[in-house]
Design a protein around this motif. Structure first.
Motif, PDB file in Angstrom:
ATOM      1  N   THR A   1       0.845  -1.187   0.000  1.00 24.45           N
ATOM      2  CA  THR A   1       0.000   0.000   0.000  1.00 24.45           C
ATOM      3  C   THR A   1       0.882   1.238   0.000  1.00 24.45           C
ATOM      4  O   THR A   1       2.058   1.189   0.354  1.00 24.45           O
TER       5      THR A   1
ATOM      6  N   GLN B   1      -2.088   4.236   4.834  1.00 28.29           N
ATOM      7  CA  GLN B   1      -2.419   2.823   4.920  1.00 28.29           C
ATOM      8  C   GLN B   1      -1.224   2.101   5.545  1.00 28.29           C
ATOM      9  O   GLN B   1      -0.071   2.476   5.299  1.00 28.29           O
TER      10      GLN B   1
ATOM     11  N   TRP C   1      -5.172  -5.064   6.986  1.00 22.47           N
ATOM     12  CA  TRP C   1      -4.912  -3.911   6.121  1.00 22.47           C
ATOM     13  C   TRP C   1      -5.727  -2.740   6.674  1.00 22.47           C
ATOM     14  O   TRP C   1      -6.949  -2.781   6.691  1.00 22.47           O
TER      15      TRP C   1
ATOM     16  N   LEU D   1      -6.909   1.153   6.531  1.00 20.78           N
ATOM     17  CA  LEU D   1      -7.110   2.270   5.611  1.00 20.78           C
ATOM     18  C   LEU D   1      -7.668   3.457   6.402  1.00 20.78           C
ATOM     19  O   LEU D   1      -8.568   3.307   7.238  1.00 20.78           O
TER      20      LEU D   1
ATOM     21  N   CYS E   1      -0.159  -2.210   6.857  1.00 23.90           N
ATOM     22  CA  CYS E   1      -0.629  -3.585   6.868  1.00 23.90           C
ATOM     23  C   CYS E   1       0.373  -4.469   7.605  1.00 23.90           C
ATOM     24  O   CYS E   1       1.553  -4.133   7.719  1.00 23.90           O
TER      25      CYS E   1
ATOM     26  N   PRO F   1      -7.856   1.473  -3.377  1.00 27.19           N
ATOM     27  CA  PRO F   1      -8.251   1.662  -1.978  1.00 27.19           C
ATOM     28  C   PRO F   1      -9.468   2.561  -1.810  1.00 27.19           C
ATOM     29  O   PRO F   1     -10.095   2.568  -0.745  1.00 27.19           O
TER      30      PRO F   1
ATOM     31  N   ALA G   1      -3.045   0.739  -3.792  1.00 24.18           N
ATOM     32  CA  ALA G   1      -2.689  -0.551  -3.207  1.00 24.18           C
ATOM     33  C   ALA G   1      -2.403  -1.486  -4.372  1.00 24.18           C
ATOM     34  O   ALA G   1      -2.941  -1.309  -5.479  1.00 24.18           O
TER      35      ALA G   1
END
Length: 746
Positions: A134, A169, A182, A184, A171, A154, A139
């Motif tokens: 990301t 972002q 993940w 966001l 992850c 995204p 992404a």
């Protein structure tokens, strides 16, 4: 024996004087708050045609959202700067070839929109082949271990909320539970009066970047008022939880607080509802509990305790401990070496700066079985002519064990990521640039091969600086297996605009996985910890000197010499023990060969010097002048012998012992026996009968107790030979004063 008992009782009342170690601040405790999350929302197929926001809208936002600066603290100390760190390939450096870039992908699939504020983050399930990356504002997903990438939008992969998908972002994976997470971030909306985050869960390797379900959180869930939004997320996994850290800002982009949330991993994987704990830092929190932009210490395979930290000022780090098996947490402030707040440009050959958004928030954190560490970007100052990265390492008792700086006076080092391997090796990525070096990213390793070095290899080099004067804001790394890590990087290639940003996803490691066997040397001291020591060489983490209790790790076969400090507070070094084997008293340096893990212990105590002192002379007898002598060392547990010579032959004698040489009942001593030149010089509190031989000599052996309350005790002895012809008469010898010595190891 009444007087001896009284003496021992008085000895027992003497105060103890333990060595006290100054603490930066006491460990404090707090209780987390609780909130509730509804069951996850199942991800539905969505369209992939929402464009990214225009570049100008992003650049018009307040820089870093009005973040508070790290304040200056009281001047502490300047750590040893160490040797300069070089970009391998720019300046030749030993061991450079041992860092291998096994795979290196440009992550820019069709449809992806990039920014020179890249913020690349990545996750790969251990043993899998699917990778998610990301960044701003895209992404990307690879199902063939990074050979090719497909775009994941995204903006539409999850339904829009609040002001729509924004930017940040991150992850990670939860290896124990087998899912990827993940996170966001969504923009603030004046309609909803909040800006939320979503955490999308993909169960198993094939669902990485293709989530099964997601959860939504906003600042009001964790006690912040309306008109607030989340920013600058960080995420990490413990054994049974997923930890999330966030800053909170209001509608005017002013900072209002931070939060750390602890989410149960099993519920996240199942998509079920759950209660979760969180720690909030805002104006309502106690001042000594507040934190800004906290960063987690990542560990291998989900450690059972999560550590995180934030700056109080530029010489104080606030560290937090939150164990999986506790709803409560602890925190303390630790004094660290001075570093420098703010930022300074470090333009490359085209005079374009890439540090315009740099700040001093912690950006890297790690933990192993023996240490906890954090890293961040410092401004130039002191010995450092460019911005640099500071790394500080603590042992598990929160003693600072090392402070190293990644620096070079020709170019800056910033935005470090770090993760830890199964055997405690460190690796990550870091951006570098300035002077003759265009800003780019290298992958780096610190491990058993070269603890003093900063071995690195280019992940992506650039040929331009960014047109906005901005780079960063963070990079990402993840340990995979063996000696391999995935790292992210970025550089400007072919121009200075957002579209020229080149995000990269690479796999780095050593050229050989045959690391040497490492054994642990544990250093203790008794009766208390905190004894200083020095070593003839550093361990594989370059830790050389320190205090007990601690551990050091060495390669198999290493001969290590350890020298103990001569004192520990009011105590004196006595001897070393290797395991349970006592070494010679007073030998402060010992050597051990690391053929296995070993424990050594430095024994400290208070040494009382033993002595014999003779007073007076004897009075004449038919055998001569009786003289008392003493042999042996009057230490606890020893035996001493009192000899007699010059006494009548084949005659009885009394060996007397007392605790006073000034009074005997109603008599004052020494007492002259009437009509003689014989003096009684000590009270005969205890007497033993002995017999002289044909030479007029005798011996009496007295064992001394091992009770340490006898240390320093004085007692007095004198022989009374008995003349039997021509008439019975008591004679006397000189007197011996015995002072009991030895080691008080309490």
């Amino acid at each position: 024996m009444k007087r001896r008992s009284t003496t021992l009782a008085l000895l027992g009342l003497l105060p103890l004087c333990p060595w006290l170690t100054a603490q930066d601040s006491p460990e404090r405790y707090g209780e987390a708050m609780t909130a509730h999350a509804e069951a996850a929302t199942v991800v539905e197929p969505t369209k992939l045609d929402v464009p990214m926001p225009p570049k100008g809208a992003f650049d018009a936002a307040p820089p870093k959202h009005g973040m508070p600066a790290v304040p200056l603290g009281p001047r502490s100390y300047d750590p040893d700067p160490g040797a300069e760190s070089f970009v391998d390939g720019t300046v030749q450096k030993p061991n450079a070839a041992t860092v291998q870039v096994y795979r290196n992908s440009t992550v820019k699939p069709s449809g992806a929109s990039t920014s020179n504020v890249g913020e690349p983050s990545t996750v790969k399930m251990i043993g899998g082949t699917t990778i998610l990356q990301t960044g701003n504002w895209y992404a990307a997903r690879s199902t063939n271990n990074g050979s090719s990438w497909s775009y994941v939008n995204p903006y539409t992969r999850l339904p829009s909320i609040d002001g729509g998908f924004c930017c940040d972002q991150v992850c990670t994976d939860h290896e124990r539970q087998g899912f990827s997470a993940w996170l966001l971030q969504y923009s603030y909306s004046s309609s909803t009066q909040k800006g939320s985050i979503r955490i999308a869960i993909g169960v198993g390797d094939s669902r990485t970047g293709n989530p099964n379900h997601y959860y939504t959180f906003n600042p009001q869930n964790v006690g912040f008022p309306s008109q607030t939004w989340f920013d600058f997320p960080h995420i990490s996994a413990s054994s049974v939880y997923l930890f999330v850290a966030l800053n909170v800002f209001n509608a005017s982009s002013s900072y209002v607080g931070s939060v750390v949330m602890r989410l149960p991993a099993s519920n996240l994987k199942a998509g079920s509802s759950f209660s979760y704990n969180y720690i909030r830092s805002d104006s309502a929190a106690p001042a000594n509990r507040r934190f800004f932009a906290p960063r987690f210490a990542n560990g291998y395979y989900g450690p059972a305790t999560m550590y995180f930290a934030a700056h109080v000022n530029n010489t104080t780090l606030r560290t937090f401990t939150w164990a999986d098996n506790s709803s409560g947490f602890s925190y303390r402030d630790k004094t660290i070496g001075t570093w420098y707040t703010g930022r300074t440009a470090s333009p490359g050959p085209d005079n374009r700066d890439w540090l315009g958004r740099t700040d001093n928030r912690i950006q890297g954190g790690w933990q192993t079985a023996n240490e906890i560490g954090f890293s961040w970007t410092s401004n130039k100052g002191g010995s450092f002519g460019r911005m640099f990265t500071r790394m500080v390492t603590f042992d598990t008792s929160w003693n600072v064990t090392r402070e190293r700086s990644i620096w070079n006076n020709s170019y800056a080092w910033a935005y470090q990521s770090v993760s830890v391997s199964s055997v405690g090796h460190l690796a990550g990525s870091i951006m570098v640039g300035g002077s003759t070096v265009y800003p780019g990213t290298v992958g780096w390793i610190i491990d058993d091969y070269d603890c003093n070095g900063f071995d690195n290899a280019w992940v992506v080099g650039g040929n331009s600086g960014p047109d906005s004067g901005r780079g960063g804001d963070y990079l990402w790394s993840q340990y995979i297996n063996g000696n391999k890590w995935i790292v992210t990087g970025m550089a400007q290639v072919g121009g200075s605009g957002n579209g020229n940003s080149q995000p990269h996803n690479a796999e780095i490691g050593r050229t050989s996985v045959a690391f040497p066997t490492v054994y642990t040397l544990t250093l203790n001291s008794s009766p208390v910890q905190g004894a200083g020591f020095s070593m003839n060489q550093g361990d594989y983490e370059c830790r050389q000197n320190g205090t007990t209790q601690t551990t050091r790790r060495f390669r198999s076969g290493t001969a290590v010499s350890v020298t103990a400090n001569s004192t520990l507070g009011s105590r004196t070094f006595q001897r070393w023990y290797i395991g349970s084997t006592a070494q010679p008293i007073g030998q402060r340096t010992i050597s051990v060969t690391m053929s296995s893990s070993q424990t050594i212990r430095a024994q400290y105590g208070k040494y009382f010097t033993p002595s014999f002192t003779s007073t007076g002379t004897g009075c004449p007898t038919s055998g001569g002048t009786p003289t008392m002598s003493a042999s042996g060392t009057p230490e606890l547990g020893a035996k001493v012998t009192y000899g007699l010579r010059g006494a009548p032959r084949i005659s009885p004698a009394l060996m007397t012992l007392g605790f006073s040489n000034t009074v005997w009942g109603a008599f004052r001593l020494p007492l002259l026996l009437p009509g003689t030149t014989c003096y009684i010089r000590c009270e005969p509190l205890v007497t033993w009968g002995v017999a002289t031989d044909a030479n007029g000599t005798a011996n009496f052996t007295l064992p001394l107790e091992t009770n340490p309350t006898f240390l320093g005790l004085k007692f007095y002895t004198q022989y009374w030979p008995i003349e039997v012809s021509p008439r019975i008469a008591i004679k006397t010898s000189n007197m011996i004063t015995t002072t009991v010595g030895g080691w008080d190891l309490r």
